[in-house]
Design a protein around this motif. Structure first.
Motif, PDB file in Angstrom:
ATOM      1  N   VAL A 120       0.786  -1.336   0.073  1.00 26.68           N
ATOM      2  CA  VAL A 120      -0.017  -0.097  -0.039  1.00 26.68           C
ATOM      3  C   VAL A 120       0.673   1.260  -0.206  1.00 26.68           C
ATOM      4  O   VAL A 120       0.661   2.152  -0.733  1.00 26.68           O
ATOM      5  CB  VAL A 120      -0.947  -0.196   1.186  1.00 26.68           C
ATOM      6  CG1 VAL A 120      -1.651   1.389   1.397  1.00 26.68           C
ATOM      7  CG2 VAL A 120      -1.924  -1.128   0.999  1.00 26.68           C
ATOM      8  N   ALA A 121       1.929   1.253   0.889  1.00 26.99           N
ATOM      9  CA  ALA A 121       2.987   2.446   1.145  1.00 26.99           C
ATOM     10  C   ALA A 121       3.453   2.652  -0.467  1.00 26.99           C
ATOM     11  O   ALA A 121       3.843   3.688  -0.627  1.00 26.99           O
ATOM     12  CB  ALA A 121       3.790   2.326   1.875  1.00 26.99           C
ATOM     13  N   ALA A 122       3.787   1.469  -1.068  1.00 26.88           N
ATOM     14  CA  ALA A 122       4.634   1.804  -2.357  1.00 26.88           C
ATOM     15  C   ALA A 122       3.584   2.343  -3.435  1.00 26.88           C
ATOM     16  O   ALA A 122       4.242   2.945  -4.387  1.00 26.88           O
ATOM     17  CB  ALA A 122       4.994   0.392  -2.791  1.00 26.88           C
ATOM     18  N   LEU A 123       2.366   2.238  -3.270  1.00 24.57           N
ATOM     19  CA  LEU A 123       1.383   2.934  -4.609  1.00 24.57           C
ATOM     20  C   LEU A 123       1.670   4.227  -4.378  1.00 24.57           C
ATOM     21  O   LEU A 123       1.549   4.838  -5.732  1.00 24.57           O
ATOM     22  CB  LEU A 123      -0.215   2.400  -3.937  1.00 24.57           C
ATOM     23  CG  LEU A 123      -0.520   1.077  -4.114  1.00 24.57           C
ATOM     24  CD1 LEU A 123      -1.710   0.693  -3.268  1.00 24.57           C
ATOM     25  CD2 LEU A 123      -0.591   0.800  -5.723  1.00 24.57           C
ATOM     26  N   ASP A 124       2.224   4.858  -3.226  1.00 25.42           N
ATOM     27  CA  ASP A 124       2.480   6.421  -3.532  1.00 25.42           C
ATOM     28  C   ASP A 124       3.798   6.597  -3.949  1.00 25.42           C
ATOM     29  O   ASP A 124       4.079   8.059  -4.290  1.00 25.42           O
ATOM     30  CB  ASP A 124       2.301   7.114  -2.144  1.00 25.42           C
ATOM     31  CG  ASP A 124       0.653   7.132  -1.854  1.00 25.42           C
ATOM     32  OD1 ASP A 124      -0.148   7.958  -2.614  1.00 25.42           O
ATOM     33  OD2 ASP A 124       0.384   6.624  -0.669  1.00 25.42           O
ATOM     34  N   ARG A 125       4.591   5.746  -4.074  1.00 28.60           N
ATOM     35  CA  ARG A 125       6.141   6.118  -4.614  1.00 28.60           C
ATOM     36  C   ARG A 125       6.112   5.597  -6.219  1.00 28.60           C
ATOM     37  O   ARG A 125       6.993   5.656  -7.014  1.00 28.60           O
ATOM     38  CB  ARG A 125       7.024   5.109  -3.916  1.00 28.60           C
ATOM     39  CG  ARG A 125       7.104   5.695  -2.499  1.00 28.60           C
ATOM     40  CD  ARG A 125       8.477   5.183  -1.906  1.00 28.60           C
ATOM     41  NE  ARG A 125       8.520   3.814  -1.784  1.00 28.60           N
ATOM     42  CZ  ARG A 125       8.095   2.900  -0.700  1.00 28.60           C
ATOM     43  NH1 ARG A 125       7.434   3.501   0.197  1.00 28.60           N
ATOM     44  NH2 ARG A 125       8.268   1.511  -0.922  1.00 28.60           N
ATOM     45  N   VAL A 126       4.966   4.733  -6.770  1.00 32.00           N
ATOM     46  CA  VAL A 126       5.131   4.134  -8.119  1.00 32.00           C
ATOM     47  C   VAL A 126       3.877   4.856  -8.818  1.00 32.00           C
ATOM     48  O   VAL A 126       2.646   4.760  -8.387  1.00 32.00           O
ATOM     49  CB  VAL A 126       5.143   2.678  -8.048  1.00 32.00           C
ATOM     50  CG1 VAL A 126       4.985   2.206  -9.344  1.00 32.00           C
ATOM     51  CG2 VAL A 126       6.051   2.243  -7.197  1.00 32.00           C
ATOM     52  N   SER A 127       4.185   5.460  -9.724  1.00 37.54           N
ATOM     53  CA  SER A 127       2.895   5.914 -10.715  1.00 37.54           C
ATOM     54  C   SER A 127       2.563   4.957 -11.699  1.00 37.54           C
ATOM     55  O   SER A 127       3.331   4.021 -12.073  1.00 37.54           O
ATOM     56  CB  SER A 127       3.445   7.308 -11.414  1.00 37.54           C
ATOM     57  OG  SER A 127       4.377   6.869 -12.255  1.00 37.54           O
ATOM     58  N   GLY A 128       1.281   5.003 -12.089  1.00 37.37           N
ATOM     59  CA  GLY A 128       0.782   4.012 -13.220  1.00 37.37           C
ATOM     60  C   GLY A 128      -0.261   2.953 -12.541  1.00 37.37           C
ATOM     61  O   GLY A 128      -0.526   2.143 -13.464  1.00 37.37           O
ATOM     62  N   MET A 129      -0.186   3.114 -11.453  1.00 35.02           N
ATOM     63  CA  MET A 129      -1.096   1.905 -10.772  1.00 35.02           C
ATOM     64  C   MET A 129      -2.431   2.559 -10.193  1.00 35.02           C
ATOM     65  O   MET A 129      -2.244   3.265  -9.197  1.00 35.02           O
ATOM     66  CB  MET A 129      -0.379   0.858  -9.758  1.00 35.02           C
ATOM     67  CG  MET A 129      -1.437  -0.099  -9.309  1.00 35.02           C
ATOM     68  SD  MET A 129      -1.665  -1.480 -10.325  1.00 35.02           S
ATOM     69  CE  MET A 129      -0.343  -2.285 -10.437  1.00 35.02           C
ATOM     70  N   ARG A 130      -3.538   2.261 -10.466  1.00 34.94           N
ATOM     71  CA  ARG A 130      -4.645   2.950  -9.820  1.00 34.94           C
ATOM     72  C   ARG A 130      -5.236   1.877  -8.952  1.00 34.94           C
ATOM     73  O   ARG A 130      -5.718   0.876  -9.116  1.00 34.94           O
ATOM     74  CB  ARG A 130      -5.955   3.090 -11.092  1.00 34.94           C
ATOM     75  CG  ARG A 130      -7.088   3.484 -10.512  1.00 34.94           C
ATOM     76  CD  ARG A 130      -8.177   3.897 -11.488  1.00 34.94           C
ATOM     77  NE  ARG A 130      -9.222   4.409 -11.106  1.00 34.94           N
ATOM     78  CZ  ARG A 130     -10.450   4.274 -11.819  1.00 34.94           C
ATOM     79  NH1 ARG A 130     -10.428   4.146 -12.921  1.00 34.94           N
ATOM     80  NH2 ARG A 130     -11.492   4.607 -11.227  1.00 34.94           N
ATOM     81  N   PRO A 131      -5.236   2.343  -7.751  1.00 31.48           N
ATOM     82  CA  PRO A 131      -5.763   1.565  -6.675  1.00 31.48           C
ATOM     83  C   PRO A 131      -7.222   1.782  -6.360  1.00 31.48           C
ATOM     84  O   PRO A 131      -7.659   2.797  -6.404  1.00 31.48           O
ATOM     85  CB  PRO A 131      -5.067   1.866  -5.171  1.00 31.48           C
ATOM     86  CG  PRO A 131      -4.706   3.272  -5.503  1.00 31.48           C
ATOM     87  CD  PRO A 131      -4.661   3.572  -6.975  1.00 31.48           C
ATOM     88  N   VAL A 132      -8.105   0.756  -6.247  1.00 31.32           N
ATOM     89  CA  VAL A 132      -9.466   0.776  -5.979  1.00 31.32           C
ATOM     90  C   VAL A 132      -9.839  -0.027  -4.921  1.00 31.32           C
ATOM     91  O   VAL A 132      -9.547  -1.280  -4.770  1.00 31.32           O
ATOM     92  CB  VAL A 132     -10.273   0.361  -7.311  1.00 31.32           C
ATOM     93  CG1 VAL A 132     -11.647   0.276  -7.055  1.00 31.32           C
ATOM     94  CG2 VAL A 132      -9.984   0.950  -8.492  1.00 31.32           C
ATOM     95  N   LEU A 133     -10.376   0.472  -4.057  1.00 26.81           N
ATOM     96  CA  LEU A 133     -10.729  -0.041  -2.662  1.00 26.81           C
ATOM     97  C   LEU A 133     -12.041  -0.575  -2.688  1.00 26.81           C
ATOM     98  O   LEU A 133     -13.033  -0.267  -3.042  1.00 26.81           O
ATOM     99  CB  LEU A 133     -11.021   0.900  -1.420  1.00 26.81           C
ATOM    100  CG  LEU A 133     -11.118   0.467  -0.189  1.00 26.81           C
ATOM    101  CD1 LEU A 133     -10.174  -0.593   0.485  1.00 26.81           C
ATOM    102  CD2 LEU A 133     -11.404   1.709   0.794  1.00 26.81           C
TER     103      LEU A 133
END
Lengths: 524, 524
Positions: free
Chosen positions: A40-53
């Motif tokens: 989850v934390a890495a999602l803010d360091r990597v662009s190009g992945m859309r998280p959907v809760l």
């Protein structure tokens, strides 16, 4: 912020995530827990992945199914250990039956923690195996990127597979070096010229023929090729009762759908002398019943195969059209025809489908889990505007509430119409919340008959005739009755109840003209 | 009607059902489908089995867990093939971690139908194995009664197990002859006099001792024996963080609960020289964290075992009290003390628990899944009226929504108070519908903090500090916010929202004075 990020050494989670993005995975349907926090934390360091809760895991896995059906490429999930995976298994079952590509990521305890059998410890491999083509537990932060690349490759294998990658927490938090490079995408196997020739000869032999298709054959280019063959040879074009995805409607080549009940299929196929399978399996009944057949190929009918599910059906159909001399043949295409109906009288399921067919916008996506209500009226939408139709492939209810999410995310410019029985919709209510959170253009129509109507039918069909109070109590959704307006609005989705023909006609038409999630309860 | 029924030959389903009743199984938590219709029909020909409809399978399995915890004997489930089982697996995981007895009945396709790999076909054994002590597929209508008797026997083995019986449709519909007779119930193993003597010597050796208990040891007779030992020897009495069931409150022997976070446990156990395990395992952390210990027994502390989980802890504790010369010792019992609080100020989780403790009726049952909200304030209910406290044993969220159902059905004269986080309650909303259908005396308190608050904490704890927009979006339950009044009333459960101390105090007090299902949303 950027400097801070750059100075951090990359951990396993980031290596995994960067590799997924590198390999074309763009959406992550997630219900994470503690063991997934580094991802989850890495999602803010990597662009190009859309998280959907998702607020329940079947929402995540079902959404990945819908995304895979519409794009042909995998989304990833992010689930919390064995129990999180368990909650998503039913929709992974449906996805497996839909041949959907999914990279199913399941966190686990740190490898050092497993020996203690803490409360959340379970046999994740055991849970995953029945729904996964491939299950692998990453054992090194240095290699987790490569594991991810392999998972994408496996998921993308024709016609689409589920690859489950188990990610122990310490593999996510330990230091990694690099991002794995993209594996060459696999291409579907090509059928031999001999096979095409053999099928062409059979088609030309004058046998009364049906071509039963699934997968890529049911998308527009495949349909066009199949339509040429049908026009030239007189063969019928068929699809399974629960084809994962079919393109149909005005301007398309029409395909007849196999009926649901075995005795109906027997009538439907009566006289057929040859069935050509294109990515499909021979027709069998959905359930067994005492004294009714399960195997539905007519006696004496020959079965032959053009393509297996993993083979290139489009190429094979085009080759077959060529071998039949049909390359220039113009296929018969469906003409648009708006259904006519009266606005007085009772609201019934047939009327509901007529209204849907009439106002269906061009290029809509219908996700159908309307079961006993919608099923008999499938043909009504045949002459509606061109659309994609997605079916409940594995029989596990609660599928299309989530599939509609994935379809809407995959195709943001297209309207999604989700048809639900009231019984089936109850399995996965939190889907509505995600539809609201992501502001998805999904209109859910709930056929509110306040019963497991399908079971009431089935109880009679299996010969269990003496329905008393106990059986009746297990079929009824009354006492209390479900208030769909309350449920939808409780999750931020606007909702309307219609009780007359006039009101459903008006409400549905208006819903097609605006966007965003909405639920319409049709009282039957 | 009776004549018609008598003249019918008995089928496999009826043989199974009659055997279950004969063996003391009285409740069936069901979400049936077509393949289970003969079982459903048989419910009207057999008296003594109460069918309870669940609209999602985790409701059924979680309810069976709650029923098993409160009665010590199994209910049965009725689930629809692999996907139905899959939807119930998370709560079977929790039930396994609670040592609950359950006869888990899963329908399957007719044996003759499996070869066709119809859409609902799946590896049911594979799904069941990780949560089941025993998995068996009935292969004959003549023997399915005997299979059921064995399943009850396996489920009833101390301390309680999950027995999964797979019932193919044709085994249910084919003719059977008889009902299987009851297998002699197994009794828990008795520990040897040597073990008791060894532990007594250690207790008398002057070591600073903690007795960590689980299972029967935490019910009143076990607590009394343990209390005598503690009073005599000075040992502390402890229970796991997530004990399946503990009897506590005024008049009972108090037991200290292990804290949740590993560093808290380290402080809590500091200086302990001997831990005596009574049906419990050595303390370990719930999750692993970088640079924090998983194994929480202090260095140099001796671990010894009085009983394993399957052994007779009550007998062993009474023998141990005798060996310690404590049979006549009066244990220290908790005195009732109503918490004092002000009615002005902010509503917080501490206040909520104070109100609950104050108004808790005698002999209530608390089912707790309040996670980050309720957890820190567990001690407040220690001095409330005597009650049973049931915890989330396996960490799979959505458990207590259903466990409360089973507890209420097992103990219809007792009030059930179900404490829920808003995140956790979302996993299993249809529980509310079954509470309404059965008019169960369950009051659900939702701690509405509109976030996965526990994950926000965990994100920091695992050292993943850079929380950006993506991570935040996966923690928040806002946008849209959830309207609990709408959700509850949509399922026929009356609901109230409270935003002030005064209103929660009043609403909760009133809820304790009337009966029937209710939901109280506490805005935090």
């Amino acid at each position: 912020m950027n400097d801070v990020v750059k100075s951090c050494p990359m951990n396993g989670a980031e290596s995994l995530l960067r590799t997924l993005v590198e390999n074309g995975v763009e959406v992550c349907f997630a219900n994470p827990g503690t063991s997934e926090m580094h991802f989850v934390a890495a999602l803010d360091r990597v662009s190009g992945m859309r998280p959907v809760l998702a607020l329940q895991e079947n929402v995540a896995t079902g959404a990945a199914d819908g995304y895979g059906r519409m794009t042909g490429k995998p989304a990833c999930t992010l689930l919390h250990l064995g129990p999180g995976l368990a909650n998503g298994l039913a929709n992974l079952h449906n996805a497996r039956r839909a041949d959907s590509p999914i990279v199913n990521i399941v966190g686990d305890h740190a490898t050092t923690h497993l020996q203690y059998d803490a409360p959340l410890t379970s046999d994740i491999h055991g849970f995953a195996r029945p729904v996964s083509e491939w299950v692998y537990t990453s054992s090194s932060s240095q290699q987790v990127g490569a594991d991810a690349a392999r998972a994408v490759r496996v998921a993308s294998e024709s016609p689409g597979q589920i690859a489950t990658l188990i990610l122990p927490a310490d593999i996510a938090w330990n230091e990694a070096e690099s991002v794995a490079s993209c594996l060459a995408p696999s291409t579907p196997a090509t059928v031999s010229a001999e096979t095409v020739h053999r099928v062409a000869e059979l088609l030309n032999s004058g046998l009364k023929t049906a071509i039963l298709m699934r997968g890529a054959a049911l998308l527009e280019p495949g349909l066009t090729a199949a339509g040429r063959i049908a026009e030239k040879t007189g063969a019928r074009l068929l699809c399974d009762t629960f084809a994962p995805r079919i393109q149909r409607g005005a301007g398309r080549v029409a395909v007849e759908r196999l009926p649901y009940f075995s005795e109906q299929v027997v009538d439907f196929l009566a006289g057929t002398e040859l069935i050509v399978l294109v990515g499909a399996k021979p027709p069998v009944s959905f359930f067994a019943y005492p004294d009714k057949p399960s195997w539905l190929t007519p006696e004496g009918c020959r079965l032959t195969r053009l393509t297996e599910a993993h083979e290139d059906s489009l190429q094979a159909l085009e080759d077959l059209a060529h071998a039949c001399g049909a390359t220039q043949t113009e296929p018969f295409r469906t003409r648009h025809k708006a259904p006519e109906y009266a606005l007085d009288g009772d609201v019934n399921a047939e009327f509901v489908m007529q209204v849907i067919a009439r106002y269906l916008p061009e290029n809509a996506i219908i996700t159908d889990e309307s079961a006993s209500s919608g099923f008999p009226y499938y043909d009504i939408t045949e002459t509606a505007a061109a659309h994609d139709y997605l079916n409940l492939t594995g029989g596990a209810l609660g599928s299309m509430m989530a599939v509609s999410i994935g379809a809407a995310i995959a195709c943001p410019e297209r309207k999604v119409i989700n048809l639900q029985g009231d019984g089936s919709a109850m399995y996965l209510l939190p889907s509505l919340w995600t539809q609201a959170r992501e502001n998805l253009d999904v209109v859910t129509v709930v056929y509110s008959n306040r019963s497991y109507n399908i079971l009431d039918n089935e109880l009679k069909r299996v010969g269990a005739m003496h329905q008393g109070q106990s059986a009746a109590s297990l079929m009824s959704l009354e006492n209390p009755s479900i208030n769909w307006l309350s449920l939808a609005s409780g999750m931020g989705v606007r909702a309307v109840r219609t009780e007359t023909r006039k009101s459903f006609d008006m409400v549905f038409r208006e819903a097609m003209q605006c966007s965003g999630p909405q639920l319409i309860e049709v009282v039957l």
